[in-house]
Design a protein around this motif. Structure first.
Motif, PDB file in Angstrom:
ATOM      1  N   SER A  67     -45.427  15.168   9.330  1.00 58.52           N
ATOM      2  CA  SER A  67     -46.156  14.727  10.311  1.00 58.52           C
ATOM      3  C   SER A  67     -47.616  15.544  10.305  1.00 58.52           C
ATOM      4  O   SER A  67     -47.690  16.833  10.516  1.00 58.52           O
ATOM      5  CB  SER A  67     -45.762  15.585  11.984  1.00 58.52           C
ATOM      6  N   PRO A  87     -41.193  18.474   7.277  1.00 66.70           N
ATOM      7  CA  PRO A  87     -40.091  18.788   7.780  1.00 66.70           C
ATOM      8  C   PRO A  87     -39.272  19.502   6.468  1.00 66.70           C
ATOM      9  O   PRO A  87     -39.738  19.434   5.254  1.00 66.70           O
ATOM     10  CB  PRO A  87     -39.320  17.218   7.857  1.00 66.70           C
ATOM     11  N   VAL A 127     -44.524  17.678  19.022  1.00 66.90           N
ATOM     12  CA  VAL A 127     -44.271  16.923  17.663  1.00 66.90           C
ATOM     13  C   VAL A 127     -42.115  17.444  17.207  1.00 66.90           C
ATOM     14  O   VAL A 127     -41.216  16.659  16.917  1.00 66.90           O
ATOM     15  CB  VAL A 127     -44.210  16.991  15.742  1.00 66.90           C
ATOM     16  N   GLU A 130     -39.752  15.408  19.070  1.00 68.32           N
ATOM     17  CA  GLU A 130     -39.995  14.372  19.223  1.00 68.32           C
ATOM     18  C   GLU A 130     -39.390  13.935  18.245  1.00 68.32           C
ATOM     19  O   GLU A 130     -38.538  12.511  17.848  1.00 68.32           O
ATOM     20  CB  GLU A 130     -41.728  13.969  18.833  1.00 68.32           C
ATOM     21  N   ARG A 131     -38.928  14.881  16.662  1.00 71.88           N
ATOM     22  CA  ARG A 131     -38.318  15.057  15.567  1.00 71.88           C
ATOM     23  C   ARG A 131     -36.838  15.587  15.928  1.00 71.88           C
ATOM     24  O   ARG A 131     -36.518  15.365  14.406  1.00 71.88           O
ATOM     25  CB  ARG A 131     -39.025  15.660  14.534  1.00 71.88           C
ATOM     26  N   ASP A 132     -36.457  15.827  16.811  1.00 70.20           N
ATOM     27  CA  ASP A 132     -35.174  16.270  17.301  1.00 70.20           C
ATOM     28  C   ASP A 132     -35.427  17.399  15.794  1.00 70.20           C
ATOM     29  O   ASP A 132     -34.273  18.111  15.023  1.00 70.20           O
ATOM     30  CB  ASP A 132     -33.578  15.506  16.687  1.00 70.20           C
TER      31      ASP A 132
END
Length: 262
Positions: A67, A87, A127, A130-132
């Motif tokens: 991100s 990530p 984020v 939002e991205r778990d």
């Protein structure tokens, strides 16, 4: 949100940024030139090295795309800052956990202080849910540490870095400004440093041998299966990920100069 220049989308209204700046959600592929331009202005080293890093972590990461956020100066319409959230996976008491690493945080010199720095970092923390992801972490330097603290990161531990000097060159280049004199000092001091190395004075046990494989293979996977449950929190270290991280796979011309010792 309104789409800005270079294919990015503005998210400034939820980050509390100054009216002079906009924080936009960047696309690693569409905004590659803008991101590399900011990195080149703020990072030491040749652009070629930055481009290799970009391809590795932004375009070919086994964890997926990061991100990425850009800061735009609304007066000049130029992008003046960036940051990214990459990530990754962690092992927490042996269990696999989705996480992210903050990195590539840079703001142009004329826009620091009360500029968009804090808002850029707040964009990365937004984020996580939002991205778990379970968490995001990083190792900020002294300049950025207060900024990431204001953005919501917590100080959980101090980092200690261990370095084994193989030659005297890093010390010579740090303390001797004249390149030729630094090179001469390194040439003279390096053999002395090697001769006095503790490892040379230790006797190696006959029950062990040292190898240097070309790639990480199944033996590393077996070792990791034994070791990962004994760690509190550590990064995932499967053979596949290690080969990507240390550039042991892919085209020969793209492979790194890392060595593996077993």
């Amino acid at each position: 949100p309104a789409r800005g220049q270079a294919g990015s989308m503005s998210i400034s209204n939820r980050l509390g940024v100054s009216a002079r700046y906009s924080i936009v959600d960047a696309d690693p592929r569409a905004d590659k030139d803008e991101l590399l331009a900011i990195a080149t202005r703020n990072r030491p080293g040749p652009r070629e090295r930055l481009e290799l890093k970009y391809r590795k972590y932004y375009e070919h990461s086994p964890f997926g795309s990061p991100s990425v956020f850009l800061a735009r100066d609304n007066q000049s319409e130029a992008f003046v800052g960036m940051t990214a959230l990459f990530p990754t996976t962690l092992r927490v008491a042996g269990e696999l956990v989705a996480a992210a690493i903050g990195g590539d945080f840079a703001v142009d010199a004329g826009h620091r202080g009360f500029g968009p720095a804090v808002a850029l970092q707040r964009a990365t923390t937004s984020v996580v849910k939002e991205r778990d992801l379970s968490c995001a972490y990083g190792s900020p330097n002294e300049s950025s540490e207060p900024i990431v603290g204001r953005a919501g990161y917590a100080d959980v531990a101090r980092l200690t870095r261990f370095v084994k000097l193989l030659t005297a060159r890093p010390l010579a280049e740090r303390y001797i400004r004249r390149p030729r004199l630094a090179a001469l000092a390194s040439t003279v001091a390096s053999p002395v440093l090697s001769a006095l190395s503790r490892e040379r004075l230790q006797r190696r046990s006959a029950s062990f041998s040292v190898g240097e494989p070309d790639v990480f293979d199944g033996r590393f996977s077996k070792l990791w299966e034994l070791a990962r449950g004994r760690q509190g929190v550590t990064s995932e270290r499967s053979a596949e990920l290690l080969n990507w991280r240390y550039e042991k796979t892919g085209p020969v011309e793209a492979r790194g100069k890392y060595s593996i010792f077993t």
